[in-house]
Design an enzyme around this catalytic site. Sequence first.
Site, mmCIF file in Angstrom:
data_model
loop_
_atom_site.group_PDB
_atom_site.id
_atom_site.type_symbol
_atom_site.label_atom_id
_atom_site.label_comp_id
_atom_site.label_asym_id
_atom_site.label_seq_id
_atom_site.Cartn_x
_atom_site.Cartn_y
_atom_site.Cartn_z
ATOM 1 N N TYR A 7 132.057 1.268 4.285
ATOM 2 C CA TYR A 7 133.462 1.650 4.389
ATOM 3 C C TYR A 7 133.576 3.036 5.020
ATOM 4 C CZ TYR A 7 134.089 -2.495 1.519
ATOM 5 O OH TYR A 7 134.074 -3.782 1.056
ATOM 6 N N ARG B 272 130.222 7.023 -5.372
ATOM 7 C CA ARG B 272 129.382 5.838 -5.165
ATOM 8 C C ARG B 272 128.860 5.870 -3.729
ATOM 9 N NH1 ARG B 272 129.727 0.752 -8.009
ATOM 10 N NH2 ARG B 272 128.499 -0.871 -6.956
ATOM 11 N N LEU C 140 122.096 -6.126 -10.407
ATOM 12 C CA LEU C 140 121.415 -7.166 -11.178
ATOM 13 C C LEU C 140 120.804 -6.617 -12.471
ATOM 14 C CD1 LEU C 140 119.740 -9.447 -8.470
ATOM 15 C CD2 LEU C 140 121.865 -9.794 -9.751
ATOM 16 N N GLY D 242 128.605 -5.596 -13.062
ATOM 17 C CA GLY D 242 129.726 -6.222 -12.394
ATOM 18 C C GLY D 242 129.771 -7.709 -12.673
#
Length: 368
Positions: free
Chosen positions: A183, A231, A302, A324
């Site tokens: 982004y 982040r 994960l 998540g």
Amino acid sequence: MTTPILFSPLRLRGLELPNRIVVSPMAQYSADGGVATDWHLMHMGNLSVSGAGLFITEATSIEADARVSPHCLGLWSDVHEEALARVIGFCRRHGGARLGIQLMHSGRKGSVGAPWQGQKEVAAADGGWQTCSPSEVPFAGRSAPRPLSRDDLAAVRQRYVDAALRADRIGFDLLEIHNAHGYLLHSFLSPLSNHRTDEYGGTLENRMRFPLEVFRALRDVWPERKPIGVRISATDWTPDGWTLDESVQFAAALRELGCDYITASSGGSSSDQQIPVGPGYQLPFAERIRREAGIPTMGVGLITQPEQAERALAEGKADLLALGRAMMYQPRWAWHAAEKLGADAYFPPQYARSHPSMRHRDFLKATR
């Protein structure tokens, strides 16, 4: 009995988190013109009572053209602020999690449909828009973005500031800046997307300049007692992209400006990325940044099992762990982890009868 690290508190500035479990930001593609809907009330309300210590909203766009899709959440007007305040008010009244917001600008990866629509480009006639980026370098398979001028950069910085001020009024406890996954802010860092020849491109110092300017502007207006995290994508997973070595330097620069933690994710800049996905595959990034940049980190990727999470914290790989998909699949993950590790997690009183310590007593009452 010793409290598991996963369920021990952590203080960031004036904010104390009751445990190290974080609900990671998860895009829902369910807003109406950027405005939060009843879906957000259900989704955020559900996860705010999950027992996690911190819940962070999905990436929230700072203006209409900063969205990934026309369905993404935003915070750029009084209408957006009022709708999101309603949702957060519910979470505050009934939830046990501290509340964070993640602010973002999609850059060259915006104006696409939802994942279940194939994330194809949305034409202007259908509600799409011209994307922007440091340079006129398109993301694979998409139209070329508009390069941002210096005046544009100043306007984007101000949009971040405006959104942060709204987030503070709503009552968020923590602010996270989305500087990852290809982004806008990440696209300034990566040489794959930043081909500028001015003071915002070329050297590492120049490529870091705009993301650091945005951080500094937000730290200046965000209350001193409230933490700000960033982040990042620790690597582009390509030989000629952004690297972990550069991430360590970027994290150190952010720490000097008052950053309170780094969430170490990865990838998103290139369709050529080669990611060796597996349990906890991104934890080594959080561990190295934590050790070498001297800043707390949030590990992602994960993390699915309580024992895995406890071990990662015990080995110093991270200070916080964000879930998540695992949390979306099992919203009561923290409750089950607490039971397995012999700890306590927040239960709303309406659900207390489901707690293991109450089941036997409830059964006896029901049979008398």
